[in-house]
Design a protein around this motif. Structure first.
Motif, PDB file in Angstrom:
ATOM      1  N   ARG A   1       0.835  -1.196   0.000  1.00  0.00           N
ATOM      2  CA  ARG A   1       0.000   0.000   0.000  1.00  0.00           C
ATOM      3  C   ARG A   1       0.873   1.251   0.000  1.00  0.00           C
ATOM      4  N   LEU A   2       0.368   2.323  -0.611  1.00  0.00           N
ATOM      5  CA  LEU A   2       1.030   3.622  -0.580  1.00  0.00           C
ATOM      6  C   LEU A   2       0.571   4.409   0.642  1.00  0.00           C
ATOM      7  N   SER A   3       1.454   5.231   1.182  1.00  0.00           N
ATOM      8  CA  SER A   3       1.116   6.077   2.325  1.00  0.00           C
ATOM      9  C   SER A   3       1.684   7.469   2.117  1.00  0.00           C
ATOM     10  N   LEU A   4       0.925   8.473   2.550  1.00  0.00           N
ATOM     11  CA  LEU A   4       1.386   9.854   2.575  1.00  0.00           C
ATOM     12  C   LEU A   4       1.931  10.141   3.971  1.00  0.00           C
ATOM     13  N   VAL A   5       3.181  10.579   4.040  1.00  0.00           N
ATOM     14  CA  VAL A   5       3.820  10.890   5.323  1.00  0.00           C
ATOM     15  C   VAL A   5       4.064  12.391   5.388  1.00  0.00           C
ATOM     16  N   MET A   6       3.504  13.047   6.405  1.00  0.00           N
ATOM     17  CA  MET A   6       3.763  14.461   6.664  1.00  0.00           C
ATOM     18  C   MET A   6       4.743  14.563   7.813  1.00  0.00           C
ATOM     19  N   GLU A   7       5.841  15.298   7.591  1.00  0.00           N
ATOM     20  CA  GLU A   7       6.813  15.493   8.661  1.00  0.00           C
ATOM     21  C   GLU A   7       6.300  16.543   9.639  1.00  0.00           C
ATOM     22  N   SER A   8       6.726  16.454  10.885  1.00  0.00           N
ATOM     23  CA  SER A   8       6.197  17.325  11.938  1.00  0.00           C
ATOM     24  C   SER A   8       6.635  18.770  11.745  1.00  0.00           C
TER      25      SER A   8
ATOM     26  N   LYS B   1      -6.445  19.922  27.608  1.00  0.00           N
ATOM     27  CA  LYS B   1      -6.094  20.593  26.357  1.00  0.00           C
ATOM     28  C   LYS B   1      -5.620  19.601  25.309  1.00  0.00           C
ATOM     29  N   GLU B   2      -5.808  20.014  24.074  1.00  0.00           N
ATOM     30  CA  GLU B   2      -5.304  19.226  22.945  1.00  0.00           C
ATOM     31  C   GLU B   2      -3.810  19.445  22.822  1.00  0.00           C
ATOM     32  N   GLY B   3      -3.076  18.402  22.502  1.00  0.00           N
ATOM     33  CA  GLY B   3      -1.631  18.514  22.348  1.00  0.00           C
ATOM     34  C   GLY B   3      -1.238  19.021  20.982  1.00  0.00           C
ATOM     35  N   ASN B   4       0.037  18.843  20.643  1.00  0.00           N
ATOM     36  CA  ASN B   4       0.561  19.248  19.340  1.00  0.00           C
ATOM     37  C   ASN B   4      -0.206  18.537  18.225  1.00  0.00           C
ATOM     38  N   ASN B   5      -0.817  19.301  17.346  1.00  0.00           N
ATOM     39  CA  ASN B   5      -1.597  18.690  16.266  1.00  0.00           C
ATOM     40  C   ASN B   5      -0.899  18.794  14.908  1.00  0.00           C
ATOM     41  N   GLN B   6       0.399  18.997  14.927  1.00  0.00           N
ATOM     42  CA  GLN B   6       1.191  19.019  13.688  1.00  0.00           C
ATOM     43  C   GLN B   6       2.347  18.029  13.819  1.00  0.00           C
ATOM     44  N   LYS B   7       1.993  16.818  14.214  1.00  0.00           N
ATOM     45  CA  LYS B   7       2.972  15.756  14.414  1.00  0.00           C
ATOM     46  C   LYS B   7       3.276  15.056  13.089  1.00  0.00           C
ATOM     47  N   ARG B   8       4.271  14.206  13.131  1.00  0.00           N
ATOM     48  CA  ARG B   8       4.557  13.353  11.983  1.00  0.00           C
ATOM     49  C   ARG B   8       3.454  12.303  11.876  1.00  0.00           C
ATOM     50  N   ILE B   9       2.781  12.277  10.725  1.00  0.00           N
ATOM     51  CA  ILE B   9       1.661  11.356  10.542  1.00  0.00           C
ATOM     52  C   ILE B   9       1.846  10.541   9.279  1.00  0.00           C
ATOM     53  N   GLU B  10       1.153   9.413   9.233  1.00  0.00           N
ATOM     54  CA  GLU B  10       1.160   8.544   8.055  1.00  0.00           C
ATOM     55  C   GLU B  10      -0.282   8.223   7.686  1.00  0.00           C
TER      56      GLU B  10
END
Length: 408
Positions: A23-30, A118-127
């Motif tokens: 499978r392909l995945s999109l990875v966003m760096e933090s 509170k909500e934490g960091n919402n710009q983490k590294r995600i896949e």
């Protein structure tokens, strides 16, 4: 890789497309923290993720699942770092900004202790794990490059609206909307209530065009087109072969026997209204196929040329394509040089077989000279645009255009 917006400017947010073999995945760096450059690291994370999701929507992609993929989060069980509990069929999502917020808010909650206020960091590294029609596990590099490149379709929407700049257009119900300016992915629209103008995202107009093309008719309502539906309907009403009714407010697209490509939302309709026709189509599609390069090889002869000497040649004739095929920009077109390869393919003197090799008409019947030499050079070469996803379009050419030439 860093994505470029449709105006060509680059967003400071690093991403990649990876494959696990299945499978392909999109990875966003933090995002956040310091960087060696003048800007904080990946400080345009949210804007870039929205842009990438929108381009994936154009490809009818599905976000099957998603997880936070930071080094700390990977110590957790996968169910505790999941951010996409159910698959997201992007083609069904009108508000991609809301989809992005849904994903980032979920990532902000990963790793928090129960009861955290509170909500934490919402710009983490995600896949984000994907299903993308026409893309397999081996297409990660190509999909990454395609997602990073400016969108041809939205660039044409911008061209359409720039052609209307300074004009007043009327909604289906007769109210005036003045197009003040077009910039940074939106159009500034003035009305009686807001003479200074309010911004309307170009993606809203693109969505309306896509629905109108797919269905042939669209109701101009908030439920269908969002809170700026009246303006979107006014833009759609400026297109050729379109009629409107007021009760209910509806825009209907009619085909034209004289113009077989009238329902081609990516090219035909927008070209005619913007009065840029083939030159605009070629410029946008060439840029997409060249992936930002100033030179590229011809898919047939293999020679490298400046992009201006390459033609975005349709593998399958546009007039014979379905709407879905016309939207499949990556596989429906190839770069062919204007020094003979484009016209030889279009006229059926050469084709590409099922193994990706170029076939020619019978060379023995050709007189000696430049044409025969050119054909001999092409015969048996590998076509750079042939792959599993584009093979059905080459098959169409073999069984229509090419075989017809042999019969002649």
């Amino acid at each position: 890789m860093f994505a470029r917006k449709d105006d060509g400017s680059e967003l400071n947010a690093e991403f990649s497309v990876v494959s696990d073999g299945e499978r392909l995945s999109l990875v966003m760096e933090s995002a956040g923290g310091r960087s060696a450059g003048p800007q904080p690291r990946n400080n345009q994370y949210n804007e870039a993720l929205t842009l990438l999701l929108r381009r994936l929507r154009d490809r009818q992609a599905v976000v099957v699942s998603g997880v936070v993929a930071s080094s700390q989060a990977t110590r957790l069980p996968e169910e505790e770092r999941s951010i996409v509990p159910v698959p997201i069929h992007l083609a069904e999502e009108r508000d991609i900004g809301q989809v992005r917020r849904q994903i980032t808010r979920a990532s902000g909650r990963v790793g928090l202790k129960n009861g955290a206020a509170k909500e934490g960091n919402n710009q983490k590294r995600i896949e984000l794990r994907l299903e993308v029609p026409g893309c397999g596990p081996g297409d990660a590099a190509q999909l990454e490059a395609d997602l990073a490149a400016p969108s041809a379709s939205e660039a044409l929407v911008g061209d359409l609206l720039r052609s209307l700049k300074g004009e007043t257009i009327r909604t289906v119900t007769g109210k005036e909307n003045r197009i003040i300016d077009v910039e940074d992915g939106s159009v500034l629209v003035g009305t009686d209530r807001s003479p200074g103008g309010q911004a309307v995202p170009l993606v809203d107009i693109q969505y309306g065009l896509d629905v109108l093309t797919a269905r042939g008719k669209i109701q101009v309502s908030v439920e269908e087109l969002g809170h700026r539906s009246a303006f979107v309907g006014a833009v759609l009403a400026t297109l050729p072969h379109v009629t409107t009714t007021t009760s209910p407010a509806t825009v209907t697209l009619h085909s034209s026997a004289a113009e077989p490509d009238a329902t081609d939302v990516h090219y035909g309709e927008l070209d005619v209204r913007a009065q840029v026709k083939v030159r605009t189509e070629q410029r946008k599609l060439r840029r997409l196929l060249a992936n930002g390069r100033t030179t590229a090889p011809c898919a047939l002869c293999g020679d490298e040329f400046p992009v201006d000497f390459l033609v975005a040649a349709h593998v399958k004739k546009r007039a014979a394509c379905t709407d879905d095929e016309r939207r499949n920009l990556r596989d429906i077109a190839m770069l062919a040089c204007s020094f003979g390869c484009d016209i030889l393919y279009e006229a059926g003197w050469v084709t590409v077989d099922g193994t990706g090799c170029i076939r020619t008409v019978e060379l023995g019947k050709l007189p000696a000279g430049s044409l025969k030499l050119r054909m001999q050079h092409l015969a048996g070469r590998r076509c750079g645009a042939h792959r599993e996803a584009s093979e059905p379009y080459f098959a169409w050419h073999r069984t229509t255009t090419f075989l017809g030439k042999l019969a002649d």
